[in-house]
Design a protein around this motif. Structure first.
Motif, short mmCIF file in Angstrom:
data_model
loop_
_atom_site.label_atom_id
_atom_site.label_comp_id
_atom_site.label_asym_id
_atom_site.label_seq_id
_atom_site.Cartn_x
_atom_site.Cartn_y
_atom_site.Cartn_z
N LYS A 28 0.10 4.23 0.86
CA LYS A 28 -0.13 5.07 2.04
C LYS A 28 0.50 4.49 3.30
O LYS A 28 1.19 5.16 4.03
CB LYS A 28 -1.65 5.22 2.26
N CYS A 29 0.21 3.21 3.54
CA CYS A 29 0.58 2.60 4.82
C CYS A 29 1.89 1.83 4.77
O CYS A 29 2.43 1.47 5.81
CB CYS A 29 -0.54 1.66 5.29
N CYS A 35 -5.61 -3.44 1.29
CA CYS A 35 -4.75 -3.05 2.39
C CYS A 35 -5.46 -3.32 3.71
O CYS A 35 -6.59 -2.87 3.90
CB CYS A 35 -4.41 -1.56 2.27
N CYS A 88 -5.85 0.55 5.68
CA CYS A 88 -6.76 1.61 5.22
C CYS A 88 -7.90 1.05 4.37
O CYS A 88 -8.84 1.76 4.05
CB CYS A 88 -5.99 2.69 4.46
N CYS A 126 0.84 -1.19 0.00
CA CYS A 126 0.00 0.00 0.00
C CYS A 126 0.88 1.25 0.00
O CYS A 126 1.80 1.36 0.81
CB CYS A 126 -0.92 -0.01 1.22
ZN LIG Z 1 -3.17 1.31 3.25
#
Ligand SMILES: [Zn+2]
Length: 64
Positions: free
Chosen positions: A11-12, A37, A40, A9
């Motif tokens: 973002k994470c 994910c 999120c 992911c």
């Molecule tokens: Zn994520």
């Protein structure tokens, strides 16, 4: 045998998990494995596969 590609992911920065999801398209439902994910909940679709399945559904409808 080639090792399966793991998706991360953006973002994470965690490894995405493969889940089975139901899709509805043109009144048809089909199952498809997607990467999601665990943090999120973002889903990463394999675009080629999904558009492949959708055009498959479309061509079946045209057959009628
Ligand atoms: Zn994520």
């Amino acid at each position: 045998m080639a090792e399966k590609l793991k998706l991360i992911c953006d973002k994470c920065k965690v490894e995405m998990q493969e889940i089975e999801a139901n899709f509805s398209y043109l009144d048809r439902t089909f199952r498809h494995k997607v990467n999601r994910c665990p943090q999120c909940g973002q889903i990463c679709l394999d675009e080629e596969l999904v558009t492949g399945r959708m055009s498959e559904v479309e061509s079946k409808m045209e057959d009628k």
